[in-house]
Design a protein around this motif. Structure first.
Motif, PDB file in Angstrom:
ATOM      1  N   TYR A  97       1.006  -1.075   0.019  1.00  0.00           N
ATOM      2  CA  TYR A  97       0.122   0.097   0.057  1.00  0.00           C
ATOM      3  C   TYR A  97       0.835   1.236  -0.122  1.00  0.00           C
ATOM      4  O   TYR A  97       1.877   1.435   0.881  1.00  0.00           O
ATOM      5  CB  TYR A  97      -0.988   0.045   1.434  1.00  0.00           C
ATOM      6  N   ARG A 126      -4.464   6.385   7.083  1.00  0.00           N
ATOM      7  CA  ARG A 126      -5.006   6.008   5.704  1.00  0.00           C
ATOM      8  C   ARG A 126      -5.458   4.572   5.649  1.00  0.00           C
ATOM      9  O   ARG A 126      -5.046   3.733   6.685  1.00  0.00           O
ATOM     10  CB  ARG A 126      -3.848   6.065   4.690  1.00  0.00           C
ATOM     11  N   TRP A 128      -6.865   1.399   3.553  1.00  0.00           N
ATOM     12  CA  TRP A 128      -6.882   0.494   2.230  1.00  0.00           C
ATOM     13  C   TRP A 128      -7.622  -0.507   2.199  1.00  0.00           C
ATOM     14  O   TRP A 128      -7.812  -1.124   3.159  1.00  0.00           O
ATOM     15  CB  TRP A 128      -5.273   0.192   1.733  1.00  0.00           C
ATOM     16  N   ARG A 134      -6.226  -0.433  -2.929  1.00  0.00           N
ATOM     17  CA  ARG A 134      -6.646   0.956  -3.028  1.00  0.00           C
ATOM     18  C   ARG A 134      -6.825   1.569  -1.949  1.00  0.00           C
ATOM     19  O   ARG A 134      -7.585   1.228  -0.883  1.00  0.00           O
ATOM     20  CB  ARG A 134      -7.940   0.984  -3.979  1.00  0.00           C
ATOM     21  N   LEU A 135      -6.407   2.806  -1.940  1.00  0.00           N
ATOM     22  CA  LEU A 135      -6.589   3.843  -1.066  1.00  0.00           C
ATOM     23  C   LEU A 135      -8.087   4.044  -0.817  1.00  0.00           C
ATOM     24  O   LEU A 135      -8.632   4.614  -1.832  1.00  0.00           O
ATOM     25  CB  LEU A 135      -5.869   5.060  -1.149  1.00  0.00           C
ATOM     26  N   LYS A 136      -8.667   3.734   0.409  1.00  0.00           N
ATOM     27  CA  LYS A 136     -10.161   4.139   0.585  1.00  0.00           C
ATOM     28  C   LYS A 136     -10.414   5.380   1.155  1.00  0.00           C
ATOM     29  O   LYS A 136     -11.419   6.272   0.916  1.00  0.00           O
ATOM     30  CB  LYS A 136     -10.721   3.075   1.216  1.00  0.00           C
TER      31      LYS A 136
END
Length: 138
Positions: A97, A126, A128, A134-136
Motif C-alpha cells: 500500500y 489511511r 486501504w 486501493r486507498l479508501k
C-alpha cells in the motif's frame, strides 16, 4: 548523540523484556463463584524464531496479524504498508500500500479483514482495501 540514542533504545528494550517476563509469571486466578473467566488463560514468551525475512527497505515499525491469522501487515520507515502470507516458515508478499508521506507507525485490520488502517509520522491515517490495494480514505 547517536551513542546516547542507542543506549536509550537498548535500556528501553531491556525494560520491556523484563516487564514481559514479569507479566508471564503473573498467576491467573479463576473464581468459580463469579462465573467470569479471565481474558488471558496462559501466556508465554517465544523461545525461538520461526521465520525471519527482510520486509522493508528500512526499519520495520509496525506489525499486525489479521483476525483470522492468515495475513500479516507490516509498516516501515520506507513509507510502505505491505501485506504478507506466512505459512509453515514460508512468506510471500501479497502487495503493498502506497501513499504515506512519512514512516508508518502502526497498522491494523478491521474485524472482517476487508480494510487495513495505517498511521504515520505526518499525523495522518489511511485506510486501504485488502483485496484491491486501493486507498479508501485518508
Amino acid at each position: 548523540m547517536n551513542a546516547e540514542n542507542e543506549d536509550f533504545v537498548r535500556r528501553r528494550q531491556l525494560q520491556v523484556q523484563r516487564e514481559l517476563e514479569d507479566a508471564t509469571r503473573d498467576e491467573v486466578v479463576v473464581e468459580p463463584e463469579t462465573g467470569r473467566l479471565p481474558v488471558c488463560i496462559e501466556s508465554a514468551l517465544p523461545s525461538k524464531c520461526i521465520v525471519s525475512f527482510d520486509a522493508h527497505e528500512s526499519e520495520v515499525n509496525a506489525l499486525c496479524w489479521s483476525p483470522s491469522g492468515r495475513l500479516l501487515a507490516s509498516g516501515g520507515g520506507d513509507r510502505k504498508v505491505k501485506l504478507w502470507t506466512v505459512l509453515r516458515g514460508q512468506h510471500q508478499c501479497m502487495g503493498q500500500y502506497l501513499g504515506s508521506n512519512r514512516a508508518i507507525n502502526s497498522v491494523t485490520f478491521d474485524d472482517e479483514e476487508n480494510l487495513v488502517l495505517a498511521a504515520d509520522n505526518d499525523m495522518a491515517s489511511r485506510v486501504w482495501g485488502v483485496s484491491d490495494f486501493r486507498l479508501k480514505r485518508s
